[in-house]
Motif scaffolding. Structure first.
Motif, mmCIF file in Angstrom:
data_model
loop_
_atom_site.group_PDB
_atom_site.id
_atom_site.type_symbol
_atom_site.label_atom_id
_atom_site.label_comp_id
_atom_site.label_asym_id
_atom_site.label_seq_id
_atom_site.Cartn_x
_atom_site.Cartn_y
_atom_site.Cartn_z
ATOM 1 N N UNK A 83 27.377 59.436 -13.457
ATOM 2 C CA UNK A 83 28.594 60.213 -13.243
ATOM 3 C C UNK A 83 29.887 59.681 -12.306
ATOM 4 N N UNK A 84 29.995 60.544 -11.269
ATOM 5 C CA UNK A 84 31.049 60.366 -10.147
ATOM 6 C C UNK A 84 30.472 59.575 -9.021
ATOM 7 N N UNK A 85 29.060 59.177 -9.030
ATOM 8 C CA UNK A 85 28.382 58.548 -7.932
ATOM 9 C C UNK A 85 28.510 56.977 -8.489
ATOM 10 N N UNK A 86 29.034 56.264 -7.066
ATOM 11 C CA UNK A 86 29.138 54.745 -7.310
ATOM 12 C C UNK A 86 28.502 54.073 -5.935
ATOM 13 N N UNK A 87 27.949 53.151 -6.032
ATOM 14 C CA UNK A 87 27.648 52.185 -4.875
ATOM 15 C C UNK A 87 28.452 51.007 -4.754
ATOM 16 N N UNK A 88 28.655 50.549 -3.678
ATOM 17 C CA UNK A 88 29.377 49.263 -3.429
ATOM 18 C C UNK A 88 29.065 48.536 -2.323
ATOM 19 N N UNK A 89 29.536 47.294 -2.494
ATOM 20 C CA UNK A 89 29.040 46.245 -1.644
ATOM 21 C C UNK A 89 30.408 45.522 -1.248
ATOM 22 N N UNK A 90 30.317 44.585 -0.102
ATOM 23 C CA UNK A 90 31.524 43.687 -0.049
ATOM 24 C C UNK A 90 31.391 42.825 1.123
ATOM 25 N N UNK A 91 32.254 42.111 1.219
ATOM 26 C CA UNK A 91 32.521 41.042 2.655
ATOM 27 C C UNK A 91 33.865 40.870 3.046
ATOM 28 N N UNK A 92 34.105 40.664 4.120
ATOM 29 C CA UNK A 92 35.409 40.392 4.506
ATOM 30 C C UNK A 92 35.406 40.094 6.290
ATOM 31 N N UNK A 93 36.454 40.154 6.737
ATOM 32 C CA UNK A 93 36.703 40.183 8.216
ATOM 33 C C UNK A 93 37.741 40.848 8.889
ATOM 34 N N UNK A 94 38.089 40.375 9.919
ATOM 35 C CA UNK A 94 39.420 40.952 10.746
ATOM 36 C C UNK A 94 39.440 40.362 12.094
ATOM 37 N N UNK A 95 40.500 41.252 12.892
ATOM 38 C CA UNK A 95 41.039 40.799 14.174
ATOM 39 C C UNK A 95 40.700 42.170 14.983
ATOM 40 N N UNK A 96 40.390 41.906 16.122
ATOM 41 C CA UNK A 96 40.256 43.118 17.031
ATOM 42 C C UNK A 96 40.851 42.653 18.312
ATOM 43 N N UNK A 97 41.118 43.722 19.153
ATOM 44 C CA UNK A 97 41.414 43.809 20.552
ATOM 45 C C UNK A 97 40.836 44.575 21.386
ATOM 46 N N UNK A 98 40.142 44.337 22.433
ATOM 47 C CA UNK A 98 39.372 45.205 23.307
ATOM 48 C C UNK A 98 40.035 45.186 24.710
ATOM 49 N N UNK A 99 40.103 46.408 25.279
ATOM 50 C CA UNK A 99 40.882 46.719 26.545
ATOM 51 C C UNK A 99 39.713 47.266 27.255
ATOM 52 N N UNK A 100 39.126 46.388 28.337
ATOM 53 C CA UNK A 100 38.024 47.008 29.144
ATOM 54 C C UNK A 100 38.539 48.074 30.346
#
Length: 162
Positions: A83-100
């Motif tokens: 029905x309306x239930x799905x499962x999913x899987x994926x790959x990717x990445x990104x960019x982050x900035x952390x301020x201490x």
């Protein structure tokens, strides 16, 4: 025996491809989760085909030692359960900035770094244009400026489909 095995493989393959599903062309919403601090993300999904999509997330994290801003992109495959239930899987990445923020004596200032991410989750597509999801996103960080190289992220998502 070869014909029986080949027939079984064809039937299983047909069963996986015969399940019709509807991936919305666009979805916009929020993803709220916890990865060493509570945070939220504005998320956008773009359907690319019958069973795949692109997800873009812009978010922040807040913890005792740092605050972070992240931009992530993921390619996802979606499979129908029932029905309306799905499962999913994926790959990717990104960019982050952390301020201490000074609570950690070993760190000070900010750091910008790349990360790779996987994604696995379950979602429910309502009859109205609403999509609820729960997913797990492990992230691997590529930097020497933070104390860890891995961060598990579990989040609840709510999206409006159009």
């Amino acid at each position: 025996m070869k014909k029986l095995i080949l027939s079984a493989i064809m039937v299983v393959g047909l069963a996986f491809t015969a399940q019709a599903q509807e991936i919305s062309k666009n979805a916009l919403g929020l993803r709220l989760g916890d990865n060493d601090g509570f945070g939220g993300e504005v998320t956008y999904q773009r359907g690319l085909g019958d069973n795949n999509r692109l997800e873009l997330d812009l978010g922040w994290r807040n913890s005792n030692n740092y605050d972070a801003v992240k931009l992530a992109g993921l390619y996802q495959w979606v499979w129908n359960i029932d029905g309306g239930f799905n499962w999913y899987a994926g790959v990717g990445g990104g960019l982050a900035n952390s301020d201490y923020n000074g609570n950690d004596n070993n760190r000070d200032g900010s750091s910008t770094y790349l990360f790779a991410a996987g994604d696995i989750g379950i979602e429910y597509n309502f009859d109205i244009p609403l999509l609820l999801s729960l997913d797990f996103r492990p992230e691997v960080y590529f930097t020497d400026d933070i104390d860890k190289d891995f961060g598990p992220d579990i989040a609840l998502g709510i999206k409006y489909q159009f």
